[in-house]
Design a protein around this motif. Structure first.
Motif, PDB file in Angstrom:
ATOM      1  N   ASN A  29       0.809  -1.219   0.000  1.00  0.00           N
ATOM      2  CA  ASN A  29       0.000   0.000   0.000  1.00  0.00           C
ATOM      3  C   ASN A  29       0.846   1.275   0.000  1.00  0.00           C
ATOM      4  O   ASN A  29       0.346   2.337  -0.376  1.00  0.00           O
ATOM      5  N   ILE A  30       2.101   1.171   0.339  1.00  0.00           N
ATOM      6  CA  ILE A  30       2.996   2.333   0.348  1.00  0.00           C
ATOM      7  C   ILE A  30       3.076   2.986  -1.035  1.00  0.00           C
ATOM      8  O   ILE A  30       3.359   4.170  -1.148  1.00  0.00           O
ATOM      9  N   ARG A  31       2.767   2.240  -2.093  1.00  0.00           N
ATOM     10  CA  ARG A  31       2.829   2.857  -3.426  1.00  0.00           C
ATOM     11  C   ARG A  31       1.693   3.851  -3.655  1.00  0.00           C
ATOM     12  O   ARG A  31       1.760   4.651  -4.582  1.00  0.00           O
ATOM     13  N   ASP A  32       0.637   3.786  -2.817  1.00  0.00           N
ATOM     14  CA  ASP A  32      -0.499   4.698  -2.979  1.00  0.00           C
ATOM     15  C   ASP A  32      -0.697   5.644  -1.795  1.00  0.00           C
ATOM     16  O   ASP A  32      -1.567   6.519  -1.855  1.00  0.00           O
ATOM     17  N   TYR A  33       0.068   5.439  -0.735  1.00  0.00           N
ATOM     18  CA  TYR A  33      -0.077   6.249   0.483  1.00  0.00           C
ATOM     19  C   TYR A  33       1.309   6.650   0.985  1.00  0.00           C
ATOM     20  O   TYR A  33       2.306   6.025   0.631  1.00  0.00           O
ATOM     21  N   THR A  34       1.360   7.679   1.817  1.00  0.00           N
ATOM     22  CA  THR A  34       2.640   8.160   2.345  1.00  0.00           C
ATOM     23  C   THR A  34       3.115   7.277   3.500  1.00  0.00           C
ATOM     24  O   THR A  34       2.335   6.514   4.077  1.00  0.00           O
ATOM     25  N   LYS A  35       4.388   7.439   3.862  1.00  0.00           N
ATOM     26  CA  LYS A  35       4.939   6.690   5.005  1.00  0.00           C
ATOM     27  C   LYS A  35       4.167   7.006   6.276  1.00  0.00           C
ATOM     28  O   LYS A  35       3.850   6.102   7.060  1.00  0.00           O
ATOM     29  N   ALA A  36       3.832   8.271   6.488  1.00  0.00           N
ATOM     30  CA  ALA A  36       3.062   8.655   7.683  1.00  0.00           C
ATOM     31  C   ALA A  36       1.693   7.978   7.684  1.00  0.00           C
ATOM     32  O   ALA A  36       1.209   7.531   8.733  1.00  0.00           O
ATOM     33  N   GLN A  37       1.077   7.885   6.517  1.00  0.00           N
ATOM     34  CA  GLN A  37      -0.236   7.235   6.429  1.00  0.00           C
ATOM     35  C   GLN A  37      -0.144   5.734   6.735  1.00  0.00           C
ATOM     36  O   GLN A  37      -0.948   5.214   7.501  1.00  0.00           O
ATOM     37  N   VAL A  38       0.819   5.043   6.131  1.00  0.00           N
ATOM     38  CA  VAL A  38       0.914   3.597   6.392  1.00  0.00           C
ATOM     39  C   VAL A  38       1.331   3.317   7.832  1.00  0.00           C
ATOM     40  O   VAL A  38       0.889   2.323   8.419  1.00  0.00           O
ATOM     41  N   ASP A  39       2.142   4.201   8.428  1.00  0.00           N
ATOM     42  CA  ASP A  39       2.499   4.033   9.847  1.00  0.00           C
ATOM     43  C   ASP A  39       1.265   4.172  10.741  1.00  0.00           C
ATOM     44  O   ASP A  39       1.133   3.461  11.738  1.00  0.00           O
ATOM     45  N   ALA A  40       0.355   5.072  10.381  1.00  0.00           N
ATOM     46  CA  ALA A  40      -0.881   5.245  11.155  1.00  0.00           C
ATOM     47  C   ALA A  40      -1.848   4.087  10.901  1.00  0.00           C
ATOM     48  O   ALA A  40      -2.557   3.644  11.809  1.00  0.00           O
ATOM     49  N   TRP A  41      -1.879   3.598   9.702  1.00  0.00           N
ATOM     50  CA  TRP A  41      -2.782   2.516   9.293  1.00  0.00           C
ATOM     51  C   TRP A  41      -2.387   1.198   9.962  1.00  0.00           C
ATOM     52  O   TRP A  41      -3.220   0.481  10.510  1.00  0.00           O
ATOM     53  N   ALA A  42      -1.101   0.877   9.900  1.00  0.00           N
ATOM     54  CA  ALA A  42      -0.592  -0.376  10.469  1.00  0.00           C
ATOM     55  C   ALA A  42       0.545  -0.034  11.417  1.00  0.00           C
ATOM     56  O   ALA A  42       1.701   0.031  11.027  1.00  0.00           O
TER      57      ALA A  42
END
Length: 157
Positions: free
Chosen positions: A26-39
């Motif tokens: 999912n990192i290809r569609d979202y930022t590092k901050a977003q994926v860190d918050a998501w998972a």
């Protein structure tokens, strides 16, 4: 590939699969901050266990390794639905979704719906899910775009 219902012993492998998929696919569609918050790295095993047990959770495995999972709720909501980062595009998600649809039909559920990520949207679209709306959700202070998608299930009379 074998498909079966969730067992408590699967919990940690499912959590790791979820974390790895979000951070490496999912990192290809979202930022590092977003994926860190998501998972987050601080996921609670007990919370996951309780959540996974409360739904119809299907697990795909190969050679004893969890390679995907998907959850169906009684109202037709497909909650978490993830495929192992090393098994993308190999039919794992299709097999899990087929089982979810089969079970939903047996339960006489009329409609399946999902909040698909940008990454997952094409997968669901190819399987006759229609985008109902684009939405912005927030998790741990980060805003995300996802898509409410649904599929009406037909029944042979």
């Amino acid at each position: 590939m074998k498909l079966r219902r969730y067992e408590i012993a699967d919990t940690e492998a499912i959590m790791q699969l979820f974390y790895d998929t979000v951070h490496e696919v999912n990192i290809r569609d979202y930022t590092k901050a977003q994926v860190d918050a998501w998972a987050s790295v601080n996921m609670d095993v007990e919370v996951w266990m309780s959540s996974l047990k409360s739904k119809l959770t299907y697990v795909a495995e190969e050679d004893g390794k969890v390679i995907g999972f998907g959850e169906l709720e009684a109202n037709g909501h497909i909650d978490r639905f993830y495929c192992h980062k090393d098994f993308q595009g190999r039919g794992v998600g299709s097999k899990i979704l087929a089982e979810i649809e089969f079970k939903a039909r047996n339960l006489r559920i009329q409609k399946l719906f999902v909040e698909a990520s940008i990454t997952a949207k094409p997968f669901f679209a190819r399987r006759d899910f229609i985008v109902m709306k684009k939405q912005e959700v927030e998790r741990r202070g980060q805003k995300f775009i996802n898509f409410v998608m649904e599929k009406i299930l037909s029944y042979d009379l």
